[in-house]
Write a protein that holds these residues in place. Structure first.
Motif, PDB file in Angstrom:
ATOM      1  N   LYS A   1     -23.677  25.832  -2.563  1.00  9.92           N
ATOM      2  CA  LYS A   1     -23.751  27.077  -3.339  1.00  9.92           C
ATOM      3  C   LYS A   1     -23.768  28.265  -2.394  1.00  9.92           C
ATOM      4  O   LYS A   1     -24.389  28.215  -1.332  1.00  9.92           O
ATOM      5  CB  LYS A   1     -25.063  27.104  -4.123  1.00  9.92           C
ATOM      6  CG  LYS A   1     -24.969  26.640  -5.556  1.00  9.92           C
ATOM      7  CD  LYS A   1     -26.338  26.701  -6.178  1.00  9.92           C
ATOM      8  CE  LYS A   1     -26.300  26.908  -7.670  1.00  9.92           C
ATOM      9  NZ  LYS A   1     -27.618  26.976  -8.268  1.00  9.92           N
TER      10      LYS A   1
ATOM     11  N   ASN B   1     -24.732  32.370  -6.523  1.00 11.62           N
ATOM     12  CA  ASN B   1     -24.605  31.565  -7.755  1.00 11.62           C
ATOM     13  C   ASN B   1     -23.289  30.800  -7.810  1.00 11.62           C
ATOM     14  O   ASN B   1     -23.018  30.102  -8.768  1.00 11.62           O
ATOM     15  CB  ASN B   1     -24.685  32.478  -8.984  1.00 11.62           C
ATOM     16  CG  ASN B   1     -26.120  32.761  -9.332  1.00 11.62           C
ATOM     17  OD1 ASN B   1     -26.993  31.943  -9.048  1.00 11.62           O
ATOM     18  ND2 ASN B   1     -26.366  33.933  -9.896  1.00 11.62           N
ATOM     19  N   LYS B   2     -22.478  30.988  -6.778  1.00 13.77           N
ATOM     20  CA  LYS B   2     -21.132  30.412  -6.820  1.00 13.77           C
ATOM     21  C   LYS B   2     -21.111  29.035  -6.142  1.00 13.77           C
ATOM     22  O   LYS B   2     -21.731  28.865  -5.087  1.00 13.77           O
ATOM     23  CB  LYS B   2     -20.178  31.370  -6.095  1.00 13.77           C
ATOM     24  CG  LYS B   2     -18.727  31.058  -6.274  1.00 13.77           C
ATOM     25  CD  LYS B   2     -17.884  32.148  -5.603  1.00 13.77           C
ATOM     26  CE  LYS B   2     -16.404  31.951  -5.772  1.00 13.77           C
ATOM     27  NZ  LYS B   2     -15.838  30.674  -5.678  1.00 13.77           N
TER      28      LYS B   2
ATOM     29  N   VAL C   1     -19.118  26.668  -3.912  1.00 15.31           N
ATOM     30  CA  VAL C   1     -17.993  26.883  -2.993  1.00 15.31           C
ATOM     31  C   VAL C   1     -17.470  25.587  -2.375  1.00 15.31           C
ATOM     32  O   VAL C   1     -16.450  25.584  -1.698  1.00 15.31           O
ATOM     33  CB  VAL C   1     -18.385  27.879  -1.865  1.00 15.31           C
ATOM     34  CG1 VAL C   1     -18.617  29.271  -2.420  1.00 15.31           C
ATOM     35  CG2 VAL C   1     -19.597  27.385  -1.088  1.00 15.31           C
TER      36      VAL C   1
ATOM     37  N   ASP D   1     -19.444  30.337 -11.954  1.00 12.27           N
ATOM     38  CA  ASP D   1     -18.632  30.819 -10.838  1.00 12.27           C
ATOM     39  C   ASP D   1     -18.254  29.650  -9.942  1.00 12.27           C
ATOM     40  O   ASP D   1     -19.114  28.979  -9.376  1.00 12.27           O
ATOM     41  CB  ASP D   1     -19.419  31.863 -10.033  1.00 12.27           C
ATOM     42  CG  ASP D   1     -19.573  33.170 -10.824  1.00 12.27           C
ATOM     43  OD1 ASP D   1     -18.665  33.487 -11.622  1.00 12.27           O
ATOM     44  OD2 ASP D   1     -20.600  33.843 -10.662  1.00 12.27           O
ATOM     45  N   GLY D   2     -16.967  29.367  -9.869  1.00 14.42           N
ATOM     46  CA  GLY D   2     -16.469  28.319  -8.968  1.00 14.42           C
ATOM     47  C   GLY D   2     -16.578  26.897  -9.483  1.00 14.42           C
ATOM     48  O   GLY D   2     -16.308  25.954  -8.737  1.00 14.42           O
ATOM     49  N   TYR D   3     -16.958  26.700 -10.742  1.00 14.71           N
ATOM     50  CA  TYR D   3     -17.031  25.310 -11.214  1.00 14.71           C
ATOM     51  C   TYR D   3     -16.815  25.174 -12.720  1.00 14.71           C
ATOM     52  O   TYR D   3     -17.021  26.118 -13.485  1.00 14.71           O
ATOM     53  CB  TYR D   3     -18.374  24.668 -10.841  1.00 14.71           C
ATOM     54  CG  TYR D   3     -19.542  25.187 -11.636  1.00 14.71           C
ATOM     55  CD1 TYR D   3     -20.257  26.302 -11.214  1.00 14.71           C
ATOM     56  CD2 TYR D   3     -19.936  24.575 -12.829  1.00 14.71           C
ATOM     57  CE1 TYR D   3     -21.326  26.793 -11.954  1.00 14.71           C
ATOM     58  CE2 TYR D   3     -21.007  25.052 -13.571  1.00 14.71           C
ATOM     59  CZ  TYR D   3     -21.688  26.162 -13.135  1.00 14.71           C
ATOM     60  OH  TYR D   3     -22.735  26.652 -13.863  1.00 14.71           O
TER      61      TYR D   3
ATOM     62  N   THR E   1     -14.014  33.209 -10.780  1.00 10.00           N
ATOM     63  CA  THR E   1     -15.346  33.540 -11.296  1.00 10.00           C
ATOM     64  C   THR E   1     -15.411  33.179 -12.777  1.00 10.00           C
ATOM     65  O   THR E   1     -14.399  32.847 -13.408  1.00 10.00           O
ATOM     66  CB  THR E   1     -15.651  35.044 -11.132  1.00 10.00           C
ATOM     67  OG1 THR E   1     -14.737  35.748 -11.974  1.00 10.00           O
ATOM     68  CG2 THR E   1     -15.527  35.503  -9.684  1.00 10.00           C
ATOM     69  N   LYS E   2     -16.635  33.336 -13.309  1.00 10.33           N
ATOM     70  CA  LYS E   2     -16.863  33.070 -14.741  1.00 10.33           C
ATOM     71  C   LYS E   2     -15.884  33.832 -15.618  1.00 10.33           C
ATOM     72  O   LYS E   2     -15.556  33.396 -16.716  1.00 10.33           O
ATOM     73  CB  LYS E   2     -18.256  33.576 -15.118  1.00 10.33           C
ATOM     74  CG  LYS E   2     -19.383  32.682 -14.779  1.00 10.33           C
ATOM     75  CD  LYS E   2     -20.638  33.376 -15.261  1.00 10.33           C
ATOM     76  CE  LYS E   2     -21.872  32.637 -14.822  1.00 10.33           C
ATOM     77  NZ  LYS E   2     -23.078  33.403 -15.079  1.00 10.33           N
TER      78      LYS E   2
END
Ligand SMILES: Cc1cc2nc3c(=O)[nH]c(=O)nc-3n(C[C@H](O)[C@H](O)[C@H](O)COP(=O)(O)OP(=O)(O)OC[C@H]3O[C@@H](n4cnc5c(N)ncnc54)[C@H](O)[C@@H]3O)c2cc1C
Length: 437
Positions: free
Chosen positions: A134, A137-138, A140, A297-299, A341-342
């Motif tokens: 992480k 909050n992202k 990576v 974010d990112g998932y 991102t979201k």
């Protein structure tokens, strides 16, 4: 695979959801790496055995027929058990096209993975993802036991026991009320015995769902259902029991399976068989009411990891595949916009809401909670009464039928309060109305 390639998408788990997502993204030309902890696809994965052709066709329209199906399900049996007695409602479809089939988990996962490989998906097997990386909050990237791998987007397809999601605080810990433990045996009967015993022609198949019959005096009534599917040479037989029941009764899950196997009706189906495999796995049963946030974010989260199982119809693989397909499409959109991102990934939830996956879960959103609340009625009391009715119907006792029917009808009011009977009826009617409106 070239050394240290740039990876566009990391998928954790080579089950149907992960492979579907990876295939869609790779088809677009993205570099997709699927990380799978098992040495061979599907070897440790568990299911009852029925797959739904429509979802496989959507993913692999040209090759779905080559999937090594064992038997196409034609006979559907719904069996109510009470003690050693049984009432079987049997439906046989002799008109429509084949819509579901049995296939071993190993063969199914291997077929999907091999087709995905042909479309350009990379696989790293025997590799355990130990945590998500992480940055704020992202998400990576991911850590495996030997290295860190980074990509703009990660797809969590690790199944229901999603340790990674719990650890990263991306999903609430499952309560015993929201999970079923499925235990299953594979029993070899031989091809000829299966054809004769289940009255099947060449590649026809039969399936059974069992309700009731697993309770014992003095124990809490189990929230449980049983199943049996025919394969070429074997049958798979299993039960799904609520974790809450298992904890309350302190009864081992295989004890429930033994109770199912000891019912006279079931015993006759598996008689003379040889046990070749025993397995167990948990299944999410929270449905629509317990869907976690499936993007961030990112998932993205797909399949069982996102609790996408329709426990009413025993469907999971088709929801997994469809969620993977939709996730793959949204990842392509994110790549086009260069935004992971979201803001873009939230479209996964939006698009999934429009599919049968969320629509079906919504249709049945109160069925499982109602069955849980009224499990004594569904899994014990009404099976007993239906059994009593058929006993009456099939017995000539020289006393006159009218008297017996009256006695049977009045027994409801003797055994249960009017309030209990009414609330059973109201709950079931409410579920039925919700399913259609
Ligand atoms: C007893 C039982 C009977 C069922 N019967 C049916 C049925 O008849 N029909 C049906 O459609 N559905 C059935 N289901 C449900 C169905 O199996 C699931 O819904 C479906 O497999 C979900 O697919 P998935 O890809 O989301 O997860 P899974 O199939 O669970 O795949 C997850 C994959 O991720 C891998 N993995 C997990 N963690 C990691 C990690 N940290 N690193 C790397 N790899 C990891 C696993 O090894 C696995 O290969 C049944 C389930 C059970 C338990």
């Amino acid at each position: 695979m070239e050394k240290n390639p740039k990876i566009d998408v990391i998928v954790i788990g080579a089950g149907p959801s992960g492979v579907a997502c990876a295939t869609v993204a790779a088809r677009y030309g993205l570099k997709v790496l699927v990380i799978e902890k098992a040495s061979h696809f599907g070897v440790k994965n568990v299911y009852g055995g029925a797959v739904y052709l429509e979802s496989i066709k959507e993913l692999f329209p040209k090759t779905y027929k080559n999937c090594p199906y064992e038997r196409f399900l034609k006979k559907h049996n719904y069996v109510i058990l009470n003690g050693n007695n049984s009432i079987n409602v049997s439906y046989e479809n002799n008109e429509d096209e084949k819509t579901s089939a049995t296939i071993t988990r190993f063969a199914f996962d291997s077929f999907l993975a091999e087709e995905a490989r042909k479309e350009g998906v990379y696989f790293a097997t025997e590799t355990l993802v130990t945590s998500l990386i992480k940055k704020g909050n992202k998400i990576v990237g991911v850590k495996t036991e030997t290295e860190e791998i980074y990509a703009p987007v990660a797809v969590i397809a690790e199944g229901f026991n999603s340790i990674l999601l719990n650890e990263a605080n991306l999903k609430k810990k499952t309560s015993p009320k929201s999970a079923i433990l499925g235990v299953k045996e594979t029993i070899r009967l031989g091809e000829e015995t299966i054809k004769q015993r289940f009255q099947l022609k060449e590649n026809e198949g039969s399936m059974y769902e069992f309700f009731g019959g697993l309770n014992k005096e003095g124990e809490d009534i189990p929230f449980s259902m049983g199943f049996l599917y025919t394969f070429k040479n074997t049958v798979s037989i299993g039960v799904g029991v609520s974790m809450e029941t298992l904890l309350k009764n302190k009864v081992k899950p295989y004890e429930y399976l033994n109770r199912l196997k000891n019912n006279e009706f079931v015993k006759n189906l598996i008689e003379g068989g040889e046990l070749v495999e025993y397995s167990a796995h948990s299944i999410p049963e929270g449905g629509y009411n317990e869907l976690p946030e499936i993007f961030g974010d990112g998932y993205l989260i797909v399949g069982d990891a996102a609790n996408l199982v329709d426990s009413v119809h025993f469907e999971g693989t088709n929801l997994a595949i469809k969620s993977g397909i939709v996730a793959g499409e949204v990842i392509i959109e994110a790549y086009k916009k260069k935004n992971f991102t979201k803001k873009i990934l939230k479209n996964y939830k939006k698009k999934l809401n429009e599919t049968f996956v969320i629509k079906d879960l919504k249709t049945y959103k109160n069925v499982i909670p109602t069955l849980l609340k009224r499990k004594n009625s569904i899994f014990s009391y009404y099976p007993k009464k239906i059994d009593e009715f058929f006993k009456l119907w099939t017995t000539a006792n020289n006393k006159g039928k009218k008297q017996s029917y009256r006695k049977f009808l009045f027994s409801f009011f003797k055994e249960r309060s009017l309030k209990e009977l009414l609330s059973d009826v109201i709950s079931f009617v409410k579920c039925a109305i919700e399913a259609i409106i």
